[in-house]
Design a protein around this motif. Structure first.
Motif, mmCIF file in Angstrom:
data_model
loop_
_atom_site.group_PDB
_atom_site.id
_atom_site.type_symbol
_atom_site.label_atom_id
_atom_site.label_comp_id
_atom_site.label_asym_id
_atom_site.label_seq_id
_atom_site.Cartn_x
_atom_site.Cartn_y
_atom_site.Cartn_z
ATOM 1 N N VAL A 102 3.338 0.647 -3.376
ATOM 2 C CA VAL A 102 2.492 -0.532 -3.172
ATOM 3 C C VAL A 102 2.526 -1.436 -4.410
ATOM 4 O O VAL A 102 2.958 -2.590 -4.338
ATOM 5 C CB VAL A 102 1.037 -0.121 -2.840
ATOM 6 N N SER A 160 1.361 3.992 2.666
ATOM 7 C CA SER A 160 1.768 3.198 1.496
ATOM 8 C C SER A 160 2.920 2.267 1.865
ATOM 9 O O SER A 160 2.993 1.132 1.385
ATOM 10 C CB SER A 160 2.147 4.112 0.319
ATOM 11 N N ALA A 163 1.478 -0.647 3.789
ATOM 12 C CA ALA A 163 0.820 -1.605 2.890
ATOM 13 C C ALA A 163 1.861 -2.514 2.250
ATOM 14 O O ALA A 163 1.695 -3.744 2.186
ATOM 15 C CB ALA A 163 0.032 -0.851 1.813
ATOM 16 N N ALA A 164 2.974 -1.916 1.791
ATOM 17 C CA ALA A 164 4.030 -2.713 1.159
ATOM 18 C C ALA A 164 4.669 -3.666 2.179
ATOM 19 O O ALA A 164 4.919 -4.840 1.871
ATOM 20 C CB ALA A 164 5.086 -1.774 0.569
#
Ligand code: NAD
Ligand code: TYD
Length: 355
Positions: A102, A160, A163-164
């Motif tokens: 992230v 994660s 999210a990225a």
């Protein structure tokens, strides 16, 4: 203009295959590879690639903003592959996943924005994953993930990555950064770190060890050979639509039990080598990718993934490169688990969930 591509995570499995692929397909291009050399990152993966004016390696963390800024300044494009990637590790400790996946991606995005905006050119291709979609039911074989499927990540790794993935989208929507997101299924091929199921099982069997099959073994993964993913990455870098997301897959679904039986067949071993062990927490049941968009819009096709040939070729690579995987399995790898997870005796099966 000759491209100069910054590849992040180029010493990992996909990254090292991609470095070699680009050098073969686009010999005039320059490559800079930034990698932190985590346990999965291995300089030996690129031992055959000399450092010269076409290829440069920089050991560093993608969260190091000044370093990343300097490197991007020299480059025309970015293929962002660096990440913590193993689901089991993310279940044991999610923190490195937030750091690299992230914060690392946000650091790359900010540096790309500054440099590419000033120059009015430069593209970022981001390797997201099919795991951001969550899990499909086993009793609905008609369902596959499309780019419009909702994101429902179920474990810290996939959360994660989601999210990225959303940060990349946000930098395109907010700032107009030229980005392409790729969501690929499970890769297999040479140089994969032997904590992932195929290299773990193959090398265990070559060592005369059992293979730890999680749960009932019915979980399904969709498999693509890494060279097909490399060709998809290059296609999206050169011809993908800015701001688009593309699924990447090869229509190759197998249950883990089917995969294991296939590996046992190729290596001439019997079902007695299987050890049924405790299931992974939150174990996604099924992944299946619909890659129609990439195939129709960019005329991309998987050509190297068909089983049994592709799997047999991969097994042969591990048979022919015993010194590579023995070094990886015996040294850094076990030390990592000792350090990170406490006691790790010489267990028969080298998998965190098998203890
Ligand atoms: P890998 O674990 O083999 O390699 C990751 C590389 O990133 C390693 O060389 C590691 O040293 C480097 N790295 C990690 N954190 C870093 C940091 N903070 N700074 C610099 N380098 C760092 O992973 P892989 O299988 O090659 O996957 C590459 C990318 O593709 C990942 O983003 C992954 O999420 C994505 N992906 C992988 C698959 C798959 O099946 N392997 C499928 C879909 C998507
Ligand atoms: P893995 O290679 O970790 O990839 P991912 O979790 O990203 O799909 O695992 C692939 C499948 O194999 C997954 O369903 C979990 C299973 N598996 C085992 O059964 N035993 C093992 O030792 C490992 C590592 C995975």
């Amino acid at each position: 203009m000759t491209r100069h591509v910054l590849i992040t995570g180029g010493c990992g499995f996909i990254g090292s295959n991609f470095v070699r692929y680009v050098r073969a397909q686009r010999p005039a291009w320059r490559i800079t590879n930034i990698d932190k050399l985590t346990e999965a990152g291995n300089l030996q993966n690129l031992a055959d690639v000399p450092e010269d004016e076409r290829y440069r390696f920089v050991m560093g963390d993608i969260c190091d903003a000044p370093l990343v800024g300097r490197l991007i300044h020299d480059c025309t494009d970015i293929v962002h592959l660096a990440a913590e990637t193993h689901v089991d590790r993310s279940i044991m400790d999610a923190r490195p996943f937030i750091h690299s996946n992230v914060l690392g991606t946000q650091t790359i995005l900010d540096a790309a924005l500054r440099t590419f905006e000033a120059r009015s050119s430069g593209r970022l291709v981001f390797a997201s994953t099919d795991e951001v979609y969550g899990s499909l039911p086993l009793d609905r074989p008609d369902l596959k993930f499309t780019e419009d499927s909702p994101l429902r990540p179920n474990n810290p790794y996939s959360a994660s990555k989601a999210a990225a993935d959303m940060m990349v989208r946000a930098y395109h929507e907010t700032f107009g950064l030229d980005c392409v997101v790729t969501r690929c299924c499970n890769n297999f091929g040479p140089n994969q770190f032997p904590e992932k199921v195929i290299p773990l099982f193959v090398t265990n069997l070559l060592e005369g060890k059992h293979v730890p099959l999680y749960g009932d073994g019915k979980n399904v993964r969709d498999w693509i050979h890494v060279e097909d993913y490399c060709s998809a990455l290059l296609t999206m870098l050169e011809r993908g639509q800015s701001g688009a997301t593309y699924n990447v897959g090869a229509n190759n679904e197998r249950s883990n039990l089917e995969l294991t039986r296939e590996l046992l067949r190729v290596l001439g071993q019997g079902p007695d080598m299987i050890r049924h062990v405790a299931d992974r927490l939150g174990h996604d049941r099924r992944y299946a990718i619909d890659a129609t968009k990439l195939e129709t819009e960019l005329s991309w096709q998987a050509t190297r993934s068909a089983w049994p040939e592709a799997l047999e070729r991969t097994v042969r690579w591990y048979q022919d490169n015993e010194s590579w995987w023995r070094a990886v399995k015996s040294g850094v790898y076990k030390d990592y688990y000792r350090r990170q997870y406490g006691l790790f005796d010489e267990a028969e099966m080298d998998s965190p969930s098998a203890r």
